[in-house]
Design a protein around this motif. Structure first.
Motif, PDB file in Angstrom:
ATOM      1  N   ALA A  35     -28.063   3.170 -13.184  1.00 39.69           N
ATOM      2  CA  ALA A  35     -29.035   3.305 -14.275  1.00 39.69           C
ATOM      3  C   ALA A  35     -30.051   2.160 -14.231  1.00 39.69           C
ATOM      4  O   ALA A  35     -31.242   2.374 -14.476  1.00 39.69           O
ATOM      5  CB  ALA A  35     -28.329   3.337 -15.625  1.00 39.69           C
ATOM      6  N   VAL A  84     -32.485   2.877 -11.375  1.00 37.29           N
ATOM      7  CA  VAL A  84     -33.397   3.953 -11.773  1.00 37.29           C
ATOM      8  C   VAL A  84     -34.424   3.423 -12.777  1.00 37.29           C
ATOM      9  O   VAL A  84     -35.622   3.723 -12.686  1.00 37.29           O
ATOM     10  CB  VAL A  84     -32.622   5.156 -12.372  1.00 37.29           C
ATOM     11  CG1 VAL A  84     -33.582   6.167 -12.994  1.00 37.29           C
ATOM     12  CG2 VAL A  84     -31.780   5.836 -11.306  1.00 37.29           C
ATOM     13  N   LEU A  85     -33.969   2.588 -13.716  1.00 35.58           N
ATOM     14  CA  LEU A  85     -34.861   2.013 -14.713  1.00 35.58           C
ATOM     15  C   LEU A  85     -35.923   1.135 -14.065  1.00 35.58           C
ATOM     16  O   LEU A  85     -37.118   1.227 -14.393  1.00 35.58           O
ATOM     17  CB  LEU A  85     -34.054   1.208 -15.733  1.00 35.58           C
ATOM     18  CG  LEU A  85     -34.835   0.611 -16.902  1.00 35.58           C
ATOM     19  CD1 LEU A  85     -35.391   1.701 -17.796  1.00 35.58           C
ATOM     20  CD2 LEU A  85     -33.953  -0.329 -17.717  1.00 35.58           C
ATOM     21  N   ILE A 114     -36.219   4.899  -7.437  1.00 34.37           N
ATOM     22  CA  ILE A 114     -35.544   5.838  -8.340  1.00 34.37           C
ATOM     23  C   ILE A 114     -34.510   6.664  -7.555  1.00 34.37           C
ATOM     24  O   ILE A 114     -33.360   6.801  -7.983  1.00 34.37           O
ATOM     25  CB  ILE A 114     -36.571   6.788  -9.015  1.00 34.37           C
ATOM     26  CG1 ILE A 114     -37.487   5.999  -9.950  1.00 34.37           C
ATOM     27  CG2 ILE A 114     -35.851   7.886  -9.792  1.00 34.37           C
ATOM     28  CD1 ILE A 114     -38.632   6.812 -10.532  1.00 34.37           C
TER      29      ILE A 114
END
Lengths: 125, 278
Positions: A25, A28-29, A75
């Protein structure tokens, strides 16, 4: 070392899952924030499917792009880490069952691991 | 639309989908796919890819909470994952060969079924008389803390449960969802396992099942970073909020409303599939 119970195995595996999800996460952030660097540009047409850039569809292409700090590749790298998390969980269980000396379940979890790796090797690798 | 407007709208809707998914136990995937396709006009394949990764995230993220309850059965889960992963690969193989209209129709039927199950009563099945030989050979048994203290249970009709699990895996790979409702069906109806054991074990299996088709989705280009990023982060955040709310909130009313929304989306998907709009 003492044989772990199923419950103990469960707990260690769940901790590993949380680590994997948190890590992916965050990646991706990070990619997402870079992706929004030009917030006023127009989105591509998502109403018609196109397979898109092949460098975003294989592990080697994604890693190459991520090294160049391409936002979309970062990502996708997070997505790869996310997909790898349950695979690592199964590998973890193989080890856990081996420590329990449960031959049947070493065999069963190994079968699941091989199916998962077969699928990944035949697609994104 | 600009990138920032599109991303933030999808992010906020994904938070809502994740919250509702966690509160009702249906998962975020069944909501986000119709929202993306019907509301945003996104091609269903991009929606499926984004949903599949968020399914992995929520299933893995929730594992800690479930394990604390000590109800999931790691052996039953692992054994049945042979069926779900094989099914998921088969489903992902079918996805590239079935028309999007067909996928939309199947999806609509699954939505209607999910809505129906959230109304169905949840009592533990009555165990059969004779212990199942295959189940004892495969060690598919355990104990759980029931209302009358520690209650032992053992799986029954293992081949049937295995078969239904293959079907659950196929649906997961075909539609990009967790297909938790079908996994629970395989365990509590087919194998007559206690309901709580079925739901927690199902949650544990969802991530592994989804991982089996996720590589194929990525390679086909279904996982687009621009859509998958806000969906995955939003659904994950929403499901964490939803799980915390679950402890306090009175969910019965919410569940009825949500089931009706799901049913409406199901009809909408079937209609759009038949009229070839999706």
């Amino acid at each position: 070392m003492a044989k772990p119970t199923d419950q103990e195995l469960d707990i260690s595996v769940a901790g590993m899952l949380r680590f994997g999800v948190t890590l992916s996460a965050l990646v991706v952030l990070a990619g997402g924030l870079l992706f929004l660097w030009h917030p006023w540009s127009a989105i591509p047409d998502y109403s018609h499917f196109r397979a898109g850039d092949s460098s975003l569809r294989t592990i080697s292409g994604i890693v190459r792009g991520a090294v160049r700090l391409s936002p979309r590749s970062i990502i996708q790298l997070g997505m790869i880490l996310l997909i790898a998390t349950p695979v690592a969980r199964v590998a973890f269980c193989v080890v856990g069952f081996a420590r329990q000396r449960s031959r049947l379940y070493v065999l069963i979890s190994l079968t699941v691991l091989i199916i998962l790796l077969f699928s990944l090797v035949n697609s994104v690798l | 639309m600009t990138v920032i407007a599109f991303t933030s709208q999808i992010f906020l809707l994904s938070i809502l989908a994740g919250m509702l998914g966690a509160l009702t136990g249906l998962g975020g995937g069944v909501v986000i796919i119709p929202v993306l396709t019907l509301l945003f006009g996104v091609d269903i394949r991009y929606a499926m890819g984004a949903s599949l990764v968020s399914v992995i995230a929520t299933s893995s993220g929730a594992a800690v909470a479930y394990v604390r309850e000590g109800l999931s059965n790691i052996r039953i889960g692992m054994f049945l994952e042979i069926a779900t992963t094989l099914g998921a690969i088969f489903g992902a193989f079918l996805t590239a060969r079935v028309s999007t209209h067909g996928i939309a129709i199947v999806f609509g039927v699954v939505l209607l079924y999910s809505a129906f199950t959230s109304f169905a009563r949840k009592s533990d099945p009555v165990p059969g008389a004779a212990p199942d030989r295959l189940a004892s050979k495969l060690e598919l048994a355990g104990t759980y803390a029931g209302p009358n203290g520690l209650t032992p249970y053992c799986a029954e009709r293992v081949p049937l449960g295995f078969g239904v699990m293959f079907g659950a895996g196929t649906l997961s790979g075909l539609l990009g969802i967790g297909s938790g409702a079908v996994k629970v069906l395989a365990m509590d109806q087919a194998m007559r396992l206690p309901f709580k054991v079925s739901t927690t074990t199902s949650n544990f299996m969802i991530g592994v099942t989804a991982a089996a088709s996720a590589g194929i989705y990525l390679e086909h280009g279904y996982i687009d970073p621009g859509i998958a990023m806000p969906v995955m982060l939003g659904v994950l955040a929403g499901s964490l909020i939803g799980t915390h709310l679950l402890v306090r909130a009175h969910v019965a009313t919410l569940k009825v409303i949500f089931a009706m929304v799901i049913a409406a989306l199901g009809f909408e998907m079937i209609y759009n599939g038949i009229s070839k709009r999706i």
